[in-house]
Write an enzyme that holds these catalytic residues in place. Sequence first.
Site, short mmCIF file in Angstrom:
data_model
loop_
_atom_site.label_atom_id
_atom_site.label_comp_id
_atom_site.label_asym_id
_atom_site.label_seq_id
_atom_site.Cartn_x
_atom_site.Cartn_y
_atom_site.Cartn_z
CG ASP A 50 -134.76 -52.17 -19.81
OD1 ASP A 50 -135.62 -52.66 -20.56
OD2 ASP A 50 -133.56 -52.02 -20.14
CE1 TYR A 55 -127.93 -52.93 -21.59
CE2 TYR A 55 -129.54 -52.73 -19.82
CZ TYR A 55 -129.18 -52.54 -21.14
OH TYR A 55 -130.07 -51.94 -21.99
CE LYS A 84 -133.23 -54.08 -23.07
NZ LYS A 84 -132.52 -53.62 -21.88
CG HIS A 115 -129.64 -56.06 -26.38
ND1 HIS A 115 -129.13 -56.18 -25.12
CD2 HIS A 115 -129.74 -54.73 -26.59
CE1 HIS A 115 -128.93 -54.98 -24.61
NE2 HIS A 115 -129.28 -54.09 -25.48
#
Length: 316
Positions: A50, A55, A84, A115
């Site tokens: 994931d 990120y 996401k 998100h």
Amino acid sequence: MPAKHKSVELLKLNNGFSIPNVALGTWKASPDDCYNAVMTALKTGYRHIDTARIYRNEVSVGRAVNDFLRQSDVKREDLFITTKISPYEFQDPENAILASLERLQLDYVDLYLMHHCVAEVTGEGITPRDENGYRKHISPEVFSYVDAYRLLQKLINKGYTKSIGICNINVPKIQRLLETKDLIPPAVVQCEIHPYLPQHELVEFCKANNVVVEAYSPLGSTGAPLLHDPVIVEVAQKYGVTPACVALSWAVARGTVVLPKSTTAERIKDNISLIELDDSDVSLIGNIYKRMTKRYLESKWKINVYESDADFRPPT
Ligand code: A2P
């Protein structure tokens, strides 16, 4: 009491695809750590990773996944890769997913998640903030999460993702998606869920409506604070396993997918080695929130995105 080990299970999604119920979470993993963590996880037997645009580690995830596929007999279709779309990208999901796929060096992802349930302004970077640190959102009256979701679903027919879903959502907002005629139901919702925030109502609602729930921050996020909870420690001693094993085993026992994040090789290995918990322990852990309730992760939005339905655009 001897612990009975439990293998990773494939849960059926409402569109016919399957999802492994344990994934490696990668939030806060720096690019180098992320590459090593994903590689360790895949070699250990994880088949579900994931990540997210925000990120900033999709490149590392993609490098590790592709290196692993080259070095092993595992096929791309045996893996489940999630990324996401960030709220600043909500108005143009096609370009967003193409950019993610480019960073990941993949032809498709298995799951593309919104998100959040609020769109952000574009053209001001990945995390647009105002002078007080609040996320700069677009009024839901102008462009709501339902509008974004409607655009997102087109990506399935284009072959860029197998499934779509949404994060940081609550029951009324999921209901709204399910009731809107021209929308396909989300295959997955992903929320902060752990013994201090068990979200019983959301988990039950999703089970009843055939939507798989993913639990992020299952250990309470950075520093894993849940692992010091006296009930979790006591149950861990009873089975002779670690508190992390208990918190994660509880998450899968209630039918959720669990996404523990770690960049430590030993922990990555431990976090996929789960056990069967007695029903009485599942319920004991499910009641901890009555003593202690805590949400660890809350972005600074100007509207209450987590609890209320105030960010709905009223039906016209
Ligand atoms: P690290 O990445 O240094 O291993 P969550 O999954 O709830 O977001 O929790 C992530 C935090 O928990 C990270 O600080 C991670 O540290 C730590 N962590 C992950 N797995 C374990 C484990 N098995 N035991 C102790 N801490 C862990």
